[in-house]
Design an enzyme around this catalytic site. Sequence first.
Site, mmCIF file in Angstrom:
data_model
loop_
_atom_site.group_PDB
_atom_site.id
_atom_site.type_symbol
_atom_site.label_atom_id
_atom_site.label_comp_id
_atom_site.label_asym_id
_atom_site.label_seq_id
_atom_site.Cartn_x
_atom_site.Cartn_y
_atom_site.Cartn_z
ATOM 1 N N ASP A 93 0.838 -1.204 0.000
ATOM 2 C CA ASP A 93 0.000 0.000 0.000
ATOM 3 C C ASP A 93 0.875 1.256 0.000
ATOM 4 O O ASP A 93 1.901 1.292 -0.682
ATOM 5 C CB ASP A 93 -0.933 -0.042 1.221
ATOM 6 C CG ASP A 93 -2.277 0.619 0.961
ATOM 7 O OD1 ASP A 93 -2.305 1.848 0.849
ATOM 8 O OD2 ASP A 93 -3.292 -0.095 0.865
ATOM 9 N N HIS A 141 -3.405 5.983 3.805
ATOM 10 C CA HIS A 141 -4.217 4.840 3.381
ATOM 11 C C HIS A 141 -3.670 3.515 3.903
ATOM 12 O O HIS A 141 -4.412 2.670 4.414
ATOM 13 C CB HIS A 141 -4.291 4.833 1.850
ATOM 14 C CG HIS A 141 -5.267 3.891 1.254
ATOM 15 N ND1 HIS A 141 -4.948 2.587 0.932
ATOM 16 C CD2 HIS A 141 -6.560 4.050 0.887
ATOM 17 C CE1 HIS A 141 -6.004 1.998 0.387
ATOM 18 N NE2 HIS A 141 -6.999 2.855 0.357
ATOM 19 N N SER A 186 -11.495 -0.515 -0.144
ATOM 20 C CA SER A 186 -10.163 -0.582 0.480
ATOM 21 C C SER A 186 -10.270 -0.988 1.938
ATOM 22 O O SER A 186 -9.385 -1.663 2.472
ATOM 23 C CB SER A 186 -9.479 0.785 0.407
ATOM 24 O OG SER A 186 -8.956 1.045 -0.862
#
Length: 696
Positions: free
Chosen positions: A199, A258, A428
């Site tokens: 990620d 994220h 996600s």
Amino acid sequence: MRIRALAALATILTLVPAAPALAEEPAAPPPAVSESPAAPPPAAQESPAPGAGDPPAESAPPAQAPPAETPPAETEAPPPGDTPPGDAPKLEDGLASDPDGTRVIVEVTAPAETAPVAGQAQALPDAEVLLQPQGTSFIVVEATGEALAALAEDPRVVSVRRDRTYSPASLASGLQVIGADRVHAAGVRGAGQTIAIIDTGIDADHPALNGKVVEQACFSAADGTVESLCPNGQTADPGSADAETAKCVHDGANLCDHGTHVAGIAHAVAPDADIVAIQVFSRDNDCLGDGGGEVCLTAYESSLLLALDHVARLKDSRPGLVSANLSLGGGLFEGTCDDVAELQSMREKVDALRAKGVAVAAAAGNDGVNGGGAPGCFSGAVTVGATGDDDHVASWSNHGPTLDLFAPGLEIDSAVPGGGTQVYSGTSMATPYVAGAFALMAGKFPGEAPDALLGRLKTAGRPITYAGATTPRLDLGVAVLGGEPQPGVSQEPEPGDDSTDDPSEDTPGTPSPEPSSGPQPSPGPRDTPPPADPAPVPLPTVTVTVTVTATPPAGTPAVCVRGRAARTLTAAQWASEVTRGKGSLPDETLGCYLRLIGKASAVFPEVTRASTLGTAYRVLRPGAKTADTKKAEFDSELLAAWLNWANGAVNLTAKAGGTATVKTALAAAEKRRLKGTSLIKSTSTLRKYVNARRIA
């Protein structure tokens, strides 16, 4: 390029198939959830037969439309993608004609050939070797079309394709929904297992992660305005994936949050499992390519391939590594993308990990369509969509037979860099629930392969039936502790959502829709009153670059959906619409449409730039001194056709004359544009059968 489901791969992790596969508009899963008798979840999800789940074909256009004519033969050709990957040419379509230089991945026959091929590439005029990783069978080169064509002649070269990009796509209540709290209470907490998070890096010291980050690495490309995010300043860092570096911060916001958020969810599901964090994103200081300085994150496919190889090596030293989380993706595909030539390297690496005992959990994407992006479109990936705690499918979640599981993905409160938490929504957020679930399942059923564990999860999941498909929602309580699955639920599509372009198909007495007054890019559900489903955070994209934009301020829509216009517009009318202050559609909506087109089209913006209102205007209304008027005219009609699709005025299943559909017409037209063959017939077809004003 991009991964398109409508006509190609897209998204700066944008992957584009040589023969684009068009994605169908979604059948929006409605809110009304009703109990139904328990229904067995579907068997292992397989790619639907071509056309499965498509809306019914429309009848001939209404009287206002141009007289039906037999379309050019090209539009009746089968959709791209029928050619087996092995028959694909070495050089990806469109590269040979590029005079400006393109970043590409050059696959060679064996790792030993990378050095000599790199030397040959470096010796070519207008060519530069950007990346030559050790122990791999590819290099990354930037070169003109002429130089790439020469390089492709080398028998040691297997393929030359664009280095596309990809984007990155209450926790306690979600754990209760999937039964993880009961599993933890029974002593199953993931001890001895490891989860890899590929990620935007990680805040390894975050208290919510309890020191469980045991290993880190970074593979982050640098190219022009794109900077590496590796802490050591290089394009690879074997020891750190720190998400708190200076380059992760822009205007006071951490762009790399994220990965920490995703890792926090996986850790909450499997609190005793170790975490390996791998950074694959880069910072792009001009992500629109217009010199405006908009900053975003993007992940090149080459970085992602290196990360997957790294996970495979780690598996040898960490046998407890049981899952890899990929909450990122590029483009859209209707069904699986296993046969897309440009994605073969990534697909093979995903399959190799699965064969070694590592389940690859991938986000389906937040486009609200029946399908998914890469890598979620691989049959070897475990593809995850998002539901709320009430088992309502989020209106923006991709869905359909491509998915393996649903998991909670609405308003998930998880860790972000700096020690705090943030509430985000998206597929996600749903995906790490499944990555963590594999750690618990591997501890409960040691020695079982990912396929067997996935089979247990799907059998135990709560069946959710919607729009002709059934997908189980993750239920660890049943999968680990035993018992009967919860009763199935069904969601009926909103009446009219699957309607065709032909108003004669409307229910008698139902008025035709009025022209759109300018749909907003909000992802809220189409069939429920406010409050709408929370907007998902942008799914990180892969270049075949993965692109992650800065987290928008609270209350700002992060994604958009197609509009609901009743009439198509001509290219000239669209040129007026994209002129600031002149059209009826807000600039935000038009920008959103251009992003949707970027995912769907193989031509925009990979071959012809149209990612901003200014560049789109120049495509829709080319100057009088344009060198190639036929190509410019074609691009204008093609962009107008895609805008009409994004605005909801035309569906892919609509008739385009004879037996052809808009889907096959667009696919054939883009294939001709990429191959550089005659465009006259395609231009005429798009103008007559797609862009002529008519009732949708």
